[in-house]
Scaffold this active site. Structure first.
Site, short mmCIF file in Angstrom:
data_model
loop_
_atom_site.label_atom_id
_atom_site.label_comp_id
_atom_site.label_asym_id
_atom_site.label_seq_id
_atom_site.Cartn_x
_atom_site.Cartn_y
_atom_site.Cartn_z
N GLY A 246 0.46 -1.18 0.35
CA GLY A 246 -0.07 0.03 -0.12
C GLY A 246 1.02 1.35 -0.03
N GLY B 202 -0.76 4.60 -0.74
CA GLY B 202 -1.38 5.12 0.27
C GLY B 202 -1.08 6.42 1.43
N ILE C 258 -0.27 6.42 4.39
CA ILE C 258 0.67 6.23 5.41
C ILE C 258 1.97 5.77 4.84
CG2 ILE C 258 1.31 4.56 6.93
CD1 ILE C 258 -1.73 3.97 8.27
N ARG D 266 -11.22 2.58 7.27
CA ARG D 266 -13.30 2.78 7.52
C ARG D 266 -12.62 4.38 8.02
NH1 ARG D 266 -13.77 3.56 14.26
NH2 ARG D 266 -11.30 4.11 14.54
N VAL E 256 -0.47 -3.08 9.66
CA VAL E 256 -0.30 -1.91 10.26
C VAL E 256 -2.26 -1.33 9.75
CG1 VAL E 256 -0.74 0.70 9.60
CG2 VAL E 256 1.46 -0.67 9.88
N GLY E 257 -2.78 -1.99 8.10
CA GLY E 257 -4.13 -2.78 8.14
C GLY E 257 -4.70 -2.85 8.90
N ASP F 258 -1.84 3.90 19.30
CA ASP F 258 -2.33 3.27 20.69
C ASP F 258 -1.42 3.88 22.16
OD1 ASP F 258 -5.02 2.72 19.03
OD2 ASP F 258 -3.70 0.90 18.62
N HIS G 279 -6.47 -4.02 18.62
CA HIS G 279 -6.51 -2.39 17.90
C HIS G 279 -8.05 -1.96 17.75
CE1 HIS G 279 -5.37 1.46 16.55
NE2 HIS G 279 -5.51 0.79 15.26
P1 NAD Z 1 -5.07 3.99 1.29
O1 NAD Z 1 -6.11 3.88 1.60
O2 NAD Z 1 -4.60 5.68 1.93
O3 NAD Z 1 -4.03 3.39 1.75
C1 NAD Z 1 -4.04 2.18 1.37
C2 NAD Z 1 -3.46 2.15 0.12
O4 NAD Z 1 -3.25 0.64 0.44
C3 NAD Z 1 -3.87 2.40 -1.60
O5 NAD Z 1 -2.48 2.65 -2.28
C4 NAD Z 1 -4.13 1.05 -2.01
O6 NAD Z 1 -4.03 1.00 -3.19
C5 NAD Z 1 -4.03 -0.26 -1.39
N1 NAD Z 1 -4.01 -2.04 -1.22
C6 NAD Z 1 -5.09 -1.62 -0.95
N2 NAD Z 1 -5.01 -2.83 -1.53
C7 NAD Z 1 -3.96 -3.44 -1.40
C8 NAD Z 1 -3.21 -4.95 -1.69
N3 NAD Z 1 -4.06 -6.21 -1.85
N4 NAD Z 1 -2.21 -5.21 -2.06
C9 NAD Z 1 -1.08 -4.00 -1.52
N5 NAD Z 1 -1.76 -2.51 -1.73
C10 NAD Z 1 -2.90 -2.20 -1.41
O7 NAD Z 1 -5.34 3.99 3.55
P2 NAD Z 1 -3.89 4.12 4.52
O8 NAD Z 1 -4.81 5.25 5.11
O9 NAD Z 1 -2.66 4.66 4.22
O10 NAD Z 1 -4.35 3.07 6.02
C11 NAD Z 1 -4.03 1.67 5.15
C12 NAD Z 1 -4.45 1.03 6.55
O11 NAD Z 1 -4.48 1.30 7.65
C13 NAD Z 1 -6.37 1.36 6.57
O12 NAD Z 1 -6.49 -0.32 7.00
C14 NAD Z 1 -5.55 1.68 8.17
O13 NAD Z 1 -7.21 1.11 9.00
C15 NAD Z 1 -5.24 1.09 8.72
N6 NAD Z 1 -4.73 1.49 9.58
C16 NAD Z 1 -3.66 1.16 10.85
C17 NAD Z 1 -3.83 1.89 12.21
C18 NAD Z 1 -2.64 1.19 13.47
O14 NAD Z 1 -2.37 2.01 13.93
N7 NAD Z 1 -2.87 -0.25 13.42
C19 NAD Z 1 -3.65 3.47 12.17
C20 NAD Z 1 -3.90 4.13 11.25
C21 NAD Z 1 -4.41 3.44 9.69
C1 LMR Z 2 -6.51 5.17 13.98
O1 LMR Z 2 -6.52 4.37 15.04
O2 LMR Z 2 -5.88 6.00 13.36
C2 LMR Z 2 -6.43 3.54 12.96
O3 LMR Z 2 -6.72 2.00 12.91
C3 LMR Z 2 -7.44 4.67 11.80
C4 LMR Z 2 -9.20 4.01 12.40
O4 LMR Z 2 -9.89 3.85 11.70
O5 LMR Z 2 -9.18 3.97 13.72
#
Ligand code: NAD
Ligand code: LMR
Length: 323
Positions: A9, A12, A14, A90, A127-128, A157, A185
């Protein structure tokens, strides 16, 4: 020795932060060359090409080769560290668990690709979202890789909890030690300050129980939603920063007088069901992590931890066909 680092990703929100911070040496230092393998889905490959061009334009001292691909077997080839970020985020009004079925398949495919192509000692950070159960799926699909190589991110967190304590007590975040986030999480996570220190004082003696239970804990649990509400998008820079904190401490060691929080496969510690990816207070040393043992948990803590365990067991049940 150059290290191979995979970011999924990578075009994206992150990923766009993470790639540059890693390439600039903020993960492994200026002296370790990093080869980046950046994975995206086909429609995002053109944008990813732009990311690679910008990486080139930074002329980072620590950056070696950059590979861009939509093929997981190329992206995870010889990978030493993998950041599994690529997944749907989300939007307002959703819970992270609403993403479970939609994102699960991604982690099953990537687990298999890690199994076949990565360095057997790889360190994986998911992370996803929903990160804990996605890490479980990836690990279950990589039977030749030690499950201890798979972790999910709770460091955001953890950092959020430190920030809230610092703000409340008018202290710098560097003065706050031994915060723990237990569980998932999600909003069932348990931010625990029973053993936390602010300077040399016990945090609990400085703070009212009412503030801890009715302000601090829900604030940390729901901070992700608060950011989505404000930005219209989920957290990104803070998530990338936490991802680097997590992997850096795992590889290079955490502070001796402090804890970090990592979601790792439960070994049954504190009565948690074995195998689910559960967050514990952790110490990292010699490129390995260990759970802080022997902590006393009061009734409130035990009940909070149990609720998060139950949620993770339900999530596991919902995707059991992928395990
Ligand atoms: P985003 O939509 O900006 O970027 C996600 C990227 O992943 C996109 O560019 C998309 O094309 C790519 N993608 C989708 N499916 C894919 C695959 N099969 N293989 C490779 N790439 C793929 O989202 P973001 O804001 O960067 O967030 C990414 C993820 O991280 C989300 O699920 C979000 O909820 C999660 N997140 C987790 C935490 C945590 O604390 N664990 C914190 C923030 C966000
Ligand atoms: C966060 O904690 O900021 C991420 O997991 C994104 C979300 O969906 O809350």
């Amino acid at each position: 020795m150059p290290k191979t680092i995979t970011i999924t990703g990578a075009a994206g929100q992150i990923g766009y932060q993470l790639a540059f911070r890693i390439a600039s040496g903020q993960l492994l230092g200026q002296e370790t060359t990093v080869n980046l393998k950046l994975l995206e889905i086909k429609p995002a490959l053109e944008a990813l090409k732009g990311v690679a061009m910008e990486l080139e334009d930074c002329a980072f001292k620590a950056l070696g080769e950059v590979t861009i691909t939509d093929d997981p077997s190329i992206a995870f080839g010889d990978s030493d560290f993998a950041f599994l970020v690529g997944a749907k985020p989300r939007g307002p009004g959703m819970e992270r668990s609403d993403l479970l079925i939609e994102n699960a398949q991604i982690f099953s495919i990537q687990g298999k690709a890690i199994n076949r192509n990565a360095n057997k000692n790889i360190k994986v950070l998911v992370v996803g979202n929903p990160a804990n159960t996605n890490a479980l799926i990836a690990s279950a699909n990589a039977p030749d890789i030690n499950p201890r190589s798979f972790s999910a991110m709770m460091r955001l967190d953890h950092n959020r909890a430190i920030a809230q304590l610092a703000k409340k007590t008018n202290t710098h975040s560097s003065q706050i030690k031994k915060v723990a986030i237990w569980g998932n999480h999600s909003t069932t996570q348990y931010p625990d300050i029973t053993n936390s220190l602010i300077g040399s004082e016990k945090a609990k003696s400085m703070l009212a129980q009412d503030w801890i239970e009715n302000d601090f804990i829900p604030r940390v649990q729901k901070r992700g939603a608060e950011i989505i509400q404000a930005r219209g998008l989920s957290s990104a820079a803070s998530a990338a920063s936490a991802a680097i904190d997590h992997m850096k401490d795992w590889e290079l060691g955490s502070s001796e007088d402090d804890w970090v929080s990592m979601a790792i496969p439960s070994d049954g510690s504190y009565g948690i069901s074995e195998g689910i990816i559960f967050s514990y207070p952790i110490i990292c040393k010699d490129s390995k992590y260990s759970i802080v043992q022997g902590l006393d948990l009061d009734k409130f803590s035990l009940e909070s931890i149990k609720a998060s365990e139950e949620e993770l067991l339900e999530e596991r049940e919902a995707i059991k066909h992928l395990l």
